[in-house]
Design a protein around this motif. Structure first.
Motif, PDB file in Angstrom:
ATOM      1  N   TYR A  22     -37.200  11.929  -8.042  1.00 44.70           N
ATOM      2  CA  TYR A  22     -37.108  10.555  -8.523  1.00 44.70           C
ATOM      3  C   TYR A  22     -35.856  10.373  -9.377  1.00 44.70           C
ATOM      4  CZ  TYR A  22     -38.167   6.167 -10.825  1.00 44.70           C
ATOM      5  OH  TYR A  22     -38.099   4.891 -11.284  1.00 44.70           O
ATOM      6  N   GLY A  23     -35.601  11.349 -10.216  1.00 49.47           N
ATOM      7  CA  GLY A  23     -34.413  11.251 -11.065  1.00 49.47           C
ATOM      8  C   GLY A  23     -33.125  11.221 -10.259  1.00 49.47           C
ATOM      9  N   LEU A  24     -33.035  12.053  -9.247  1.00 51.37           N
ATOM     10  CA  LEU A  24     -31.815  12.078  -8.428  1.00 51.37           C
ATOM     11  C   LEU A  24     -31.669  10.799  -7.599  1.00 51.37           C
ATOM     12  CD1 LEU A  24     -31.862  15.793  -7.245  1.00 51.37           C
ATOM     13  CD2 LEU A  24     -30.345  14.753  -8.929  1.00 51.37           C
ATOM     14  N   TRP A  25     -32.753  10.328  -7.008  1.00 46.89           N
ATOM     15  CA  TRP A  25     -32.684   9.122  -6.169  1.00 46.89           C
ATOM     16  C   TRP A  25     -32.436   7.858  -6.980  1.00 46.89           C
ATOM     17  CZ3 TRP A  25     -37.409  10.436  -2.647  1.00 46.89           C
ATOM     18  CH2 TRP A  25     -36.987  11.290  -1.631  1.00 46.89           C
ATOM     19  N   SER A  26     -32.942   7.810  -8.201  1.00 47.68           N
ATOM     20  CA  SER A  26     -32.800   6.591  -8.992  1.00 47.68           C
ATOM     21  C   SER A  26     -31.623   6.643  -9.960  1.00 47.68           C
ATOM     22  CB  SER A  26     -34.078   6.333  -9.791  1.00 47.68           C
ATOM     23  OG  SER A  26     -34.229   7.318 -10.801  1.00 47.68           O
ATOM     24  N   GLU A  29     -32.970   6.760 -13.782  1.00 42.53           N
ATOM     25  CA  GLU A  29     -33.427   5.509 -14.383  1.00 42.53           C
ATOM     26  C   GLU A  29     -34.353   5.848 -15.550  1.00 42.53           C
ATOM     27  OE1 GLU A  29     -36.432   2.560 -15.013  1.00 42.53           O
ATOM     28  OE2 GLU A  29     -36.864   4.177 -13.635  1.00 42.53           O
ATOM     29  N   PRO A  30     -34.117   5.251 -16.732  1.00 41.76           N
ATOM     30  CA  PRO A  30     -34.794   5.746 -17.934  1.00 41.76           C
ATOM     31  C   PRO A  30     -36.313   5.576 -17.964  1.00 41.76           C
ATOM     32  CG  PRO A  30     -33.400   3.858 -18.457  1.00 41.76           C
ATOM     33  CD  PRO A  30     -33.165   4.185 -17.028  1.00 41.76           C
ATOM     34  N   VAL A  31     -36.848   4.481 -17.466  1.00 35.56           N
ATOM     35  CA  VAL A  31     -38.279   4.236 -17.617  1.00 35.56           C
ATOM     36  C   VAL A  31     -39.084   5.158 -16.705  1.00 35.56           C
ATOM     37  CG1 VAL A  31     -40.104   2.528 -17.355  1.00 35.56           C
ATOM     38  CG2 VAL A  31     -37.913   1.855 -18.323  1.00 35.56           C
ATOM     39  N   GLY A  32     -38.768   5.188 -15.427  1.00 32.51           N
ATOM     40  CA  GLY A  32     -39.518   6.025 -14.492  1.00 32.51           C
ATOM     41  C   GLY A  32     -39.332   7.506 -14.758  1.00 32.51           C
ATOM     42  N   SER A  33     -38.101   7.907 -15.095  1.00 29.08           N
ATOM     43  CA  SER A  33     -37.850   9.323 -15.378  1.00 29.08           C
ATOM     44  C   SER A  33     -38.607   9.777 -16.625  1.00 29.08           C
ATOM     45  CB  SER A  33     -36.351   9.562 -15.566  1.00 29.08           C
ATOM     46  OG  SER A  33     -35.643   9.218 -14.405  1.00 29.08           O
ATOM     47  N   THR A  34     -38.619   8.923 -17.640  1.00 31.52           N
ATOM     48  CA  THR A  34     -39.366   9.258 -18.853  1.00 31.52           C
ATOM     49  C   THR A  34     -40.860   9.342 -18.569  1.00 31.52           C
ATOM     50  OG1 THR A  34     -37.697   8.153 -20.186  1.00 31.52           O
ATOM     51  CG2 THR A  34     -39.820   8.557 -21.224  1.00 31.52           C
ATOM     52  N   ALA A  35     -41.372   8.400 -17.772  1.00 28.54           N
ATOM     53  CA  ALA A  35     -42.802   8.409 -17.449  1.00 28.54           C
ATOM     54  C   ALA A  35     -43.171   9.678 -16.686  1.00 28.54           C
ATOM     55  CB  ALA A  35     -43.161   7.172 -16.632  1.00 28.54           C
ATOM     56  N   LEU A  36     -42.371  10.078 -15.716  1.00 25.73           N
ATOM     57  CA  LEU A  36     -42.680  11.291 -14.969  1.00 25.73           C
ATOM     58  C   LEU A  36     -42.526  12.545 -15.831  1.00 25.73           C
ATOM     59  CD1 LEU A  36     -41.221  10.462 -11.473  1.00 25.73           C
ATOM     60  CD2 LEU A  36     -43.598  10.876 -12.057  1.00 25.73           C
TER      61      LEU A  36
END
Length: 132
Positions: A22-26, A29-36
């Protein structure tokens, strides 16, 4: 307890690659990466706690595949079926969540009701004819 610990720790092997993908594809992106990242950390904490707990306590009947149903019989705790405090706590939680949708002032009212409900629920067996 060991099965639950393996379940939680094993799913970290799924969430870490999903976090990286997710981090590489996005573009991280701070919100999704932090949530994961928080999901990985929380599942790790629960798995680590259950692993430590499984070493401290004796195996339960649920952990033995050859155990009978009667092995788990007995008391599981003390419950108060006449208590109204869970209803008060439920109303308080409703006010808190409603406060996020309607207005933040309602959150304060819900927090106050929750404090009263929590104190009442915790101290229920310390008052009147229920006192020990």
């Amino acid at each position: 307890m060991r099965v639950e610990a393996i379940f939680f720790l094993g799913l970290i092997g799924f969430f870490v690659p999903m976090f990286v993908l997710y981090g590489l594809w996005s573009g991280w992106e701070p919100v999704g990466s932090t949530a994961l990242a928080l999901v990985v950390g929380l599942w790790g904490m629960v798995g680590f706690y259950l692993m430590i707990l499984s070493r401290r306590i004796d195996p339960r009947p649920e952990d033995d595949p050859m155990a009978d149903v009667a092995d788990a019989a007995g008391e599981y705790g003390t419950f108060s079926p006449w208590s109204w405090w869970p209803l008060v706590l439920g109303i308080a939680v409703s006010f808190v969540f409603l406060g996020a949708a309607v207005g933040w002032w309602l959150l304060g009212i819900g927090a106050g009701i929750a404090l009263v409900g929590l104190v009442g629920h915790v101290l229920e067996f310390s008052r009147n004819h229920h006192a020990h």
